[in-house]
Design a protein around this motif. Structure first.
Motif, PDB file in Angstrom:
ATOM      1  N   ARG A   1       0.816  -1.215   0.000  1.00 45.85           N
ATOM      2  CA  ARG A   1       0.000   0.000   0.000  1.00 45.85           C
ATOM      3  C   ARG A   1       0.854   1.272   0.000  1.00 45.85           C
ATOM      4  NH1 ARG A   1      -5.390  -1.229   1.371  1.00 45.85           N
ATOM      5  NH2 ARG A   1      -5.723  -3.422   0.884  1.00 45.85           N
ATOM      6  N   ASN A   2       2.148   1.126   0.283  1.00 42.23           N
ATOM      7  CA  ASN A   2       3.031   2.284   0.314  1.00 42.23           C
ATOM      8  C   ASN A   2       4.466   1.816   0.072  1.00 42.23           C
ATOM      9  OD1 ASN A   2       4.154   1.454   2.930  1.00 42.23           O
ATOM     10  ND2 ASN A   2       2.146   2.097   3.747  1.00 42.23           N
ATOM     11  N   ARG A   3       5.429   2.732   0.203  1.00 44.76           N
ATOM     12  CA  ARG A   3       6.826   2.400  -0.058  1.00 44.76           C
ATOM     13  C   ARG A   3       7.675   2.384   1.222  1.00 44.76           C
ATOM     14  NH1 ARG A   3       5.387   5.923  -4.343  1.00 44.76           N
ATOM     15  NH2 ARG A   3       5.707   5.052  -6.439  1.00 44.76           N
ATOM     16  N   LYS A   4       7.041   2.313   2.376  1.00 40.16           N
ATOM     17  CA  LYS A   4       7.783   2.362   3.633  1.00 40.16           C
ATOM     18  C   LYS A   4       8.814   1.246   3.736  1.00 40.16           C
ATOM     19  CE  LYS A   4       4.226   4.604   6.469  1.00 40.16           C
ATOM     20  NZ  LYS A   4       3.336   4.456   7.660  1.00 40.16           N
ATOM     21  N   HIS A   5       8.471   0.078   3.195  1.00 42.47           N
ATOM     22  CA  HIS A   5       9.360  -1.085   3.302  1.00 42.47           C
ATOM     23  C   HIS A   5      10.685  -0.868   2.564  1.00 42.47           C
ATOM     24  CE1 HIS A   5       6.880  -1.509  -0.298  1.00 42.47           C
ATOM     25  NE2 HIS A   5       7.844  -2.236  -0.830  1.00 42.47           N
ATOM     26  N   LEU A   6      10.731   0.100   1.665  1.00 48.21           N
ATOM     27  CA  LEU A   6      11.960   0.352   0.914  1.00 48.21           C
ATOM     28  C   LEU A   6      12.977   1.167   1.709  1.00 48.21           C
ATOM     29  CD1 LEU A   6      10.577   1.271  -2.633  1.00 48.21           C
ATOM     30  CD2 LEU A   6      11.405  -0.947  -1.831  1.00 48.21           C
ATOM     31  N   TYR A   7      12.502   1.957   2.677  1.00 45.69           N
ATOM     32  CA  TYR A   7      13.380   2.962   3.271  1.00 45.69           C
ATOM     33  C   TYR A   7      13.457   2.898   4.797  1.00 45.69           C
ATOM     34  CZ  TYR A   7      12.477   4.676  -1.431  1.00 45.69           C
ATOM     35  OH  TYR A   7      12.345   4.761  -2.797  1.00 45.69           O
ATOM     36  N   GLU A   8      13.005   1.807   5.392  1.00 45.71           N
ATOM     37  CA  GLU A   8      13.044   1.696   6.847  1.00 45.71           C
ATOM     38  C   GLU A   8      14.474   1.605   7.385  1.00 45.71           C
ATOM     39  OE1 GLU A   8       8.694  -0.376   7.737  1.00 45.71           O
ATOM     40  OE2 GLU A   8      10.484  -1.647   7.521  1.00 45.71           O
ATOM     41  N   SER A   9      15.384   1.116   6.578  1.00 51.54           N
ATOM     42  CA  SER A   9      16.797   1.048   6.953  1.00 51.54           C
ATOM     43  C   SER A   9      17.625   1.185   5.684  1.00 51.54           C
ATOM     44  CB  SER A   9      17.108  -0.280   7.657  1.00 51.54           C
ATOM     45  OG  SER A   9      16.853  -1.367   6.785  1.00 51.54           O
ATOM     46  N   PRO A  10      18.900   1.544   5.814  1.00 51.74           N
ATOM     47  CA  PRO A  10      19.735   1.682   4.607  1.00 51.74           C
ATOM     48  C   PRO A  10      19.812   0.371   3.829  1.00 51.74           C
ATOM     49  CG  PRO A  10      20.809   2.698   6.497  1.00 51.74           C
ATOM     50  CD  PRO A  10      19.641   1.944   7.030  1.00 51.74           C
ATOM     51  N   ALA A  11      19.795   0.487   2.505  1.00 51.20           N
ATOM     52  CA  ALA A  11      19.935  -0.710   1.655  1.00 51.20           C
ATOM     53  C   ALA A  11      21.371  -1.148   1.552  1.00 51.20           C
ATOM     54  CB  ALA A  11      19.345  -0.436   0.279  1.00 51.20           C
ATOM     55  N   ALA A  12      22.293  -0.226   1.635  1.00 53.70           N
ATOM     56  CA  ALA A  12      23.718  -0.535   1.471  1.00 53.70           C
ATOM     57  C   ALA A  12      24.325  -1.009   2.780  1.00 53.70           C
ATOM     58  CB  ALA A  12      24.480   0.690   0.981  1.00 53.70           C
TER      59      ALA A  12
END
Length: 438
Positions: free
Chosen positions: A423-434
């Protein structure tokens, strides 16, 4: 006074030599005459049609040609009259060939030159006469049918794993756009961040199954298996890449979760929780987008998610003639509208579209830096002309992304009736990907 034409070939064959890895015409020419006035005029018209970029030409006798109202920042050297005629007749193909053969030299930064030329030519092109559009037109890409697709992939990806190891990242051998969520990331961090970014977009969970179309050296499959506990079927038709991928999966004790399949994407079978393809759509060809849509539609479970990651364009355009002929046969980066035709064909719902254009420019800068660090080894593997061709390819690619001639699209979609979508993009940015370090 008229000058006598005493141009001679340094070899005795009627056609330029092409005995090299990329089939670059290698004929060398000698000349003992001054340029004719119409040759200088041709170069003047060439610069005018290119939008008057800040360049000048230095000819084989040391004389120079420039536009009166420009202050040159770059000098292009031409070693012989035939180089001039080839360049004027078809710069889209000849510039790369002549540079690779050493018959066109560049004084100034090559990437900056190409970025400048792309921008100037893009603005000037609107005023070109119809005959010039036809003369300089890029040709249609080669076929990507089953047999031809294997030949195309062999031409580029089976150059040898040792070659690509020289300049790709040491983390997972990724030959696709990295993800620089912060500008100070190393290439290794940014490539792992890309893999994490993809996995988050697919909402992967332990025990799920994933199919990957065009797996490269297998890094994404290994990352998904290692970090998300999913089972992966990864398809590829490059023998060199698959050999590396299988060896790495076994070494990392992930082979029980990954099956690397030597087969074309059109032969994917079974159903999966996720479908992913990173950097393969450029090789599919728009005539086969309906095939791609049909494969995804049958392979994706009703509540599954799909992600396609591809170089693209802002509007439909053919690939540069030199890139398509010498580097990437059959390649065609789609416009976003052409990209979306896959979703329309499969009645998919588009959930997310992201453009990582500048991320790819930075990725290519890192690759080029490493390539130049190892250029002597590249020359030893192939020859100087091959090295010059790849310098041109990497520099031109950086320029194309910087000038916005190329884009990088990541598109997430699902079956139209799937109501379990994020429903949103929160799961993409909750913690750093790198990762903090590699």
């Amino acid at each position: 006074m008229a000058y006598q034409n005493t141009e001679t070939r340094s070899d005795s064959t009627s056609e330029p030599q092409t005995d090299n890895a990329l089939s670059i015409p290698m004929g060398e020419y000698e000349t003992h005459r001054a340029p004719y006035f119409w040759e200088r005029k041709l170069l003047t018209k060439l610069m005018e049609f290119a939008g008057g970029p800040p360049v000048q030409f230095e000819l084989w006798d040391g004389s120079q040609v420039r536009l009166d109202d420009t202050c040159p920042r770059f000098t292009l050297g031409l070693t012989d009259p035939k180089a001039l005629y080839h360049l004027v007749a078809n710069p889209n193909l000849a510039f790369g060939d002549l540079y690779s053969a050493g018959r066109l030299t560049v004084s100034g930064d090559l990437t900056e030159l190409l970025t400048t030329l792309y921008r100037a030519t893009h603005n000037a092109r609107q005023k070109w006469p119809t005959w010039l559009e036809k003369l300089w037109a890029n040709h249609a890409p080669r076929s990507t049918d089953l047999t031809e697709a294997r030949q195309n992939i062999h031409h580029h990806y089976d150059l040898g794993n040792a070659f690509y190891r020289l300049w790709l990242d040491t983390a997972e051998m990724q030959y696709t756009c990295a993800y620089y969520e912060s500008p100070d990331l190393t290439l290794e961090q940014a490539q792992l961040a890309k893999l994490e970014h993809v996995c988050r977009k697919l909402q992967l969970k332990p025990g799920q199954t994933v199919v990957e179309a065009g797996c490269g050296w297998g890094g994404l499959a290994r990352y998904m298996a290692r970090n998300y506990g999913v089972k992966v079927h990864a398809y590829n038709i490059s023998k060199e890449q698959l050999a590396f991928a299988r060896e790495e999966a076994k070494r990392q004790q992930l082979d029980h979760l990954i099956e690397y399949v030597e087969d074309d994407y059109r032969n994917i079978s079974g159903q999966y929780d996720a479908f992913v393809s990173v950097g393969m759509l450029e090789h599919v060809g728009t005539s086969h987008y309906s095939d791609m849509a049909a494969v995804i539609k049958r392979a994706l479970k009703p509540d599954g998610l799909a992600l396609l990651h591809s170089i693209g364009r802002n509007r439909p355009m053919k690939m540069n003639a030199w890139i398509e002929k010498r580097i990437f046969p059959g390649a065609y980066p789609p416009s976003i509208g052409e990209f979306m035709s896959i979703c329309e064909e499969g009645a998919f719902s588009v959930l997310d579209v992201e453009n990582l254009r500048l991320h790819y420019a930075r990725t290519l800068e890192h690759w080029k830096e490493r390539f130049e660090d190892h250029v002597d080894e590249v020359i030893a593997m192939y020859d100087e002309h091959f090295a010059r061709a790849w310098r041109m390819y990497l520099s031109g690619s950086i320029a194309a992304f910087e000038a916005s001639s190329l884009q990088l699209f990541q598109v997430v979609f699902s079956h139209g009736e799937n109501n379990t979508v994020p429903r949103n993009r929160k799961h993409l940015y909750e913690s750093p990907a790198a990762p903090e370090s590699v």
